[in-house]
Scaffold this active site. Structure first.
Site, PDB file in Angstrom:
ATOM      1  N   GLU A  45       0.239   0.971   2.478  1.00 38.97           N
ATOM      2  CA  GLU A  45       0.191   2.113   1.570  1.00 38.97           C
ATOM      3  C   GLU A  45       0.544   1.638   0.154  1.00 38.97           C
ATOM      4  OE1 GLU A  45       2.397   6.514   1.712  1.00 38.97           O
ATOM      5  OE2 GLU A  45       3.331   4.774   2.663  1.00 38.97           O
ATOM      6  N   LYS A 116      -3.346  11.328   2.423  1.00 39.20           N
ATOM      7  CA  LYS A 116      -2.137  11.613   3.193  1.00 39.20           C
ATOM      8  C   LYS A 116      -1.906  13.118   3.311  1.00 39.20           C
ATOM      9  CE  LYS A 116       2.643   9.883   3.410  1.00 39.20           C
ATOM     10  NZ  LYS A 116       3.630   9.053   2.680  1.00 39.20           N
ATOM     11  N   CYS A 154       1.346   6.391   6.785  1.00 38.16           N
ATOM     12  CA  CYS A 154       2.808   6.398   6.853  1.00 38.16           C
ATOM     13  C   CYS A 154       3.417   7.616   7.555  1.00 38.16           C
ATOM     14  CB  CYS A 154       3.365   6.243   5.436  1.00 38.16           C
ATOM     15  SG  CYS A 154       5.071   5.637   5.376  1.00 38.16           S
TER      16      CYS A 154
END
Length: 269
Positions: A45, A116, A154
């Site tokens: 990321e 995300k 993540c």
């Protein structure tokens, strides 16, 4: 079904505020991975740009999907004959914030992108002060020799519904780009969640993280039975595993959990 084994690498490094240095590290690690047989190379990321703590420079360094970072990744992918997957600080509709995006490219350009969904407003952090959450849209995937790859970022790893929606695309592997912040039990959480997402969805899961001192490192690849088959400790390095569609199908014949389930994932509105 294909019997081909596709080389999948996790590439661990610490992105910084130096965009040129980040691209240089990506080139070095991708070249190393390709030399070891990787066809797909996963980076962390925020690979394009990263500062800790976040500040206004984040939005100043945000780029579009056709910007210089993705252009450089595309050129590298074409040169090495691979797919490159990496985190990007993308321009958002609100120019004071950014999108936390993972992009997959081959030599012709972008083949999949993922923004995300769940922002890291946890463990004393507030990512939402700087980042605009992605919209819930049908997942984008890409294929290499019959194996389908899906993307995740993540903190989304903590939400099993995300991985389940990716499994429902027919994905054989989920690629998780992360900056998994260090802290009490955080390495344990990282490893456990990667294993869990692989086991419950009977597919491969790969996670690429920043190394210490900010990340936990431990970039690894898990097979559909939940066994680690490759990994990096705390160094800047790559590890290569192999994804086999036939292995996914074998596990699903023995453990047809996806077929037997009685619940679907429904998005909150």
């Amino acid at each position: 079904m294909t019997d081909a084994a596709i080389g999948l690498a996790v590439a661990q490094f610490a992105p910084s505020a130096d965009e040129a240095a980040n691209l240089e590290a990506i080139r070095s690690l991708a070249t190393r991975a390709a030399a070891r047989g990787a066809r797909v190379v996963l980076f962390p990321e925020y690979s394009s740009y990263f500062v800790d703590p976040f500040d206004d420079s984040l939005s100043e360094h945000a780029q579009p999907l056709d910007g210089r970072f993705v252009t450089a990744l595309t050129s590298l992918a074409g040169e090495l004959g691979i797919h490159v997957v990496a985190g990007l600080v993308e321009q958002a509709t609100d120019r004071s914030r950014v999108r936390n995006t993972v992009v997959a490219v081959d030599g012709d350009g972008v083949v999949a992108a993922y923004r995300k969904l769940h922002l890291y407003d946890a463990f004393g952090q507030r990512e939402s002060d700087w980042v605009e959450a992605g919209e819930i849209t049908p997942p984008e995937t890409f294929e290499v020799d019959g194996a389908r790859f899906a993307l995740m970022t993540c903190y989304d790893l903590r939400f099993p519904e995300v991985a389940r929606t990716l499994a429902d695309t027919g994905a054989h592997a989920v690629l998780v780009a992360a900056e998994w912040v260090r802290g009490p039990l955080k390495e344990h959480h990282w490893r456990t969640l990667l294993h869990a997402r692989a086991i419950e969805n009977t597919l491969y899961v790969a996670g690429a993280d920043h190394p210490p001192p900010l990340g936990v490192g431990t970039s690894i690849v898990i097979d559909p039975q939940g066994v680690q088959i490759a990994g990096v400790g705390t160094a800047t390095d790559v590890a290569v595993a192999h994804v086999e569609v036939a292995a996914v199908e074998r596990v699903r014949r023995l453990n047809p959990a996806l077929r037997l389930r009685r619940y679907d994932v429904v998005a909150k509105v």
